[in-house]
Design an enzyme around this catalytic site. Structure first.
Site, PDB file in Angstrom:
ATOM      1  N   HIS A 373       0.820  -1.220   0.000  1.00 35.27           N
ATOM      2  CA  HIS A 373       0.000   0.000   0.000  1.00 35.27           C
ATOM      3  C   HIS A 373       0.851   1.266   0.000  1.00 35.27           C
ATOM      4  O   HIS A 373       0.321   2.381  -0.183  1.00 35.27           O
ATOM      5  CB  HIS A 373      -0.934   0.008   1.215  1.00 35.27           C
ATOM      6  CG  HIS A 373      -2.349   0.351   0.866  1.00 35.27           C
ATOM      7  ND1 HIS A 373      -2.678   1.361   0.002  1.00 35.27           N
ATOM      8  CD2 HIS A 373      -3.531  -0.196   1.271  1.00 35.27           C
ATOM      9  CE1 HIS A 373      -3.998   1.441  -0.110  1.00 35.27           C
ATOM     10  NE2 HIS A 373      -4.540   0.506   0.647  1.00 35.27           N
ATOM     11  N   ASP A 377      -2.536   3.178  -4.261  1.00 38.80           N
ATOM     12  CA  ASP A 377      -3.774   3.039  -3.508  1.00 38.80           C
ATOM     13  C   ASP A 377      -4.647   1.968  -4.155  1.00 38.80           C
ATOM     14  O   ASP A 377      -4.289   1.356  -5.161  1.00 38.80           O
ATOM     15  CB  ASP A 377      -4.518   4.377  -3.429  1.00 38.80           C
ATOM     16  CG  ASP A 377      -4.771   4.975  -4.809  1.00 38.80           C
ATOM     17  OD1 ASP A 377      -4.825   4.214  -5.795  1.00 38.80           O
ATOM     18  OD2 ASP A 377      -4.902   6.209  -4.896  1.00 38.80           O
TER      19      ASP A 377
END
Length: 402
Positions: A373, A377
């Site tokens: 992450h 995104d």
């Protein structure tokens, strides 16, 4: 005179190795550069040659034991004269007579051993189904037979690392009050370190989608001599990475930078002889589907046998994991650090599926995507996953554009 051969430095910062198999026994005659043992490091299984010629007097470790670099591996003594007393040489003209004596137990290794090695290895590789018996295993080959004999030391109590522990529970293990303890191999320790580091450093997230593989399986069936399904998945993956290069990257935490990589070295999860590995097809982004098919088949076969190169085992930039072959539908695998993403495909099964308003049986599989992450995104991760799965559901239109 007895000379002690210690475990040599195997390079790349490796400090220890496990004795997989002895290729000689006490009493054997060896020559310089003859392979005497197979050892397993965190990276590979390699043969260790002796720098000394003579008679093997002592094997200093047992199969399954781990030695640190510099500890005794075996002891080599002078070879006995073939027969009778040898006359002392007179001046510089006298030379010993007669040839090399054969050891009393037979099985002396000489120049003829080299062509036999490959035969032995091929016999070991013979397995059932799609699983090959890996190089360096002992299953199916009786110890003390074959072109390269594998026998345990005659006197285990003389081992340099000590006698077997009380309550021994088989090779490599021993019983204790809380169960049977089995030492981790060098490969297992390296894998454990890598996985723990991945979990500790990478904030990973997983998304998945059920995908209709019917069009792709029909395309594959129409081309029986063409590429396999995995090759198509690899081609769709490299194409999707071209549109989402941040997923073919590394994180330089020390400099707070994301390093996008120019080449796609596509890792493939393979259950090899030593455990799960992820060797890479180097430069996969430049390959056609047919080229990928040939490269994947070659790489997987060699990885199962433990013959993938160090570069192939460490160069991966992105991993494709076909865990459907294990009979499972889905998974949230651990990212192969220092990579930042992994695509996984579950088993393809017949399921009822709505097509144009009607319920029909279709070939469905779950495709999952785990990503770091820090590099992107969920929006970009979903876009990448959809790029791959859309190609699966309409392969001809995508292949025409590639």
């Amino acid at each position: 005179m007895t000379r002690t051969f210690t475990l040599p430095d195997l390079g790349e910062g490796l400090t220890e190795a496990e004795i997989v198999a002895w290729l000689v026994a006490e009493g054997d005659v060896v020559v310089v550069d003859q392979a005497v043992a197979e050892v397993e490091t965190a990276k590979s299984v390699v043969e260790v040659p002796t720098p000394y010629a003579g008679v093997v007097e002592r094997l200093c470790a047992g199969e399954g034991e781990t030695l640190e670099v510099g500890l005794p591996l075996l002891e080599v003594g002078e070879q006995a004269e073939p027969s009778g007393d040898r006359a002392e040489p007179s001046g510089d003209q006298a030379k010993p007579s007669g040839g090399r004596a054969e050891p009393s137990g037979g099985g002396a290794a000489g120049s003829a051993a080299a062509p036999q090695d490959e035969t032995y290895r091929e016999e070991e590789r013979a397995g059932s189904g799609n699983v090959l018996v890996g190089y360096g295993t002992r299953d199916g080959v009786p110890e003390g037979t074959g072109p390269r004999r594998r026998r345990r030391p005659r006197d285990p109590g003389r081992l340099a690392r000590g006698a077997p522990r009380p309550g021994a529970a088989g090779p490599g293990g021993f019983r204790s009050d809380d169960g049977t303890r089995v030492p981790m191999t060098g490969f297992q320790k390296a894998a454990a370190t890598a996985m723990a580091r991945s979990r500790a450093e990478i904030p990973e997230a997983t998304i998945w989608v059920d995908v209709d593989f019917t069009p792709l399986t029909e395309l594959r069936a129409s081309r029986p001599d063409g590429p396999g399904l995995l090759a198509y998945l690899a081609r769709f993956t490299t194409a999707a990475l071209a549109g989402h290069p941040v997923l073919n990257a590394r994180v330089d935490a020390g400099r707070d930078e994301i390093v996008r990589l120019d080449r796609v070295h596509l890792g493939l999860a393979v259950q090899g002889a030593r455990g799960l590995v992820a060797p890479a097809v180097l430069g996969a982004e430049r390959m056609t589907t047919a080229h990928l098919d040939a490269a994947i088949r070659d790489l997987v076969a060699r990885a199962r046998e433990g013959r993938a190169t160090d570069e192939e085992l460490t160069a991966g930039t992105f991993t494709l994991n076909n865990y459907g072959g294990l009979g499972v539908d889905g998974s949230a695998p651990i990212i192969n650090h220092p990579q930042v993403a992994m695509l996984g495909v579950g088993r393809i099964i017949d399921r009822p599926w709505v097509v144009d308003g009607s319920v029909r049986p279709r070939k469905i599989a779950q495709v999952s995507f785990v990503f770091d992450h820090r590099v992107c995104d969920g929006v970009e991760a979903a876009a990448f996953l959809r790029a791959v799965t859309s190609a699966v559901e309409d392969p001809l239109s995508v292949i025409e554009r590639l």
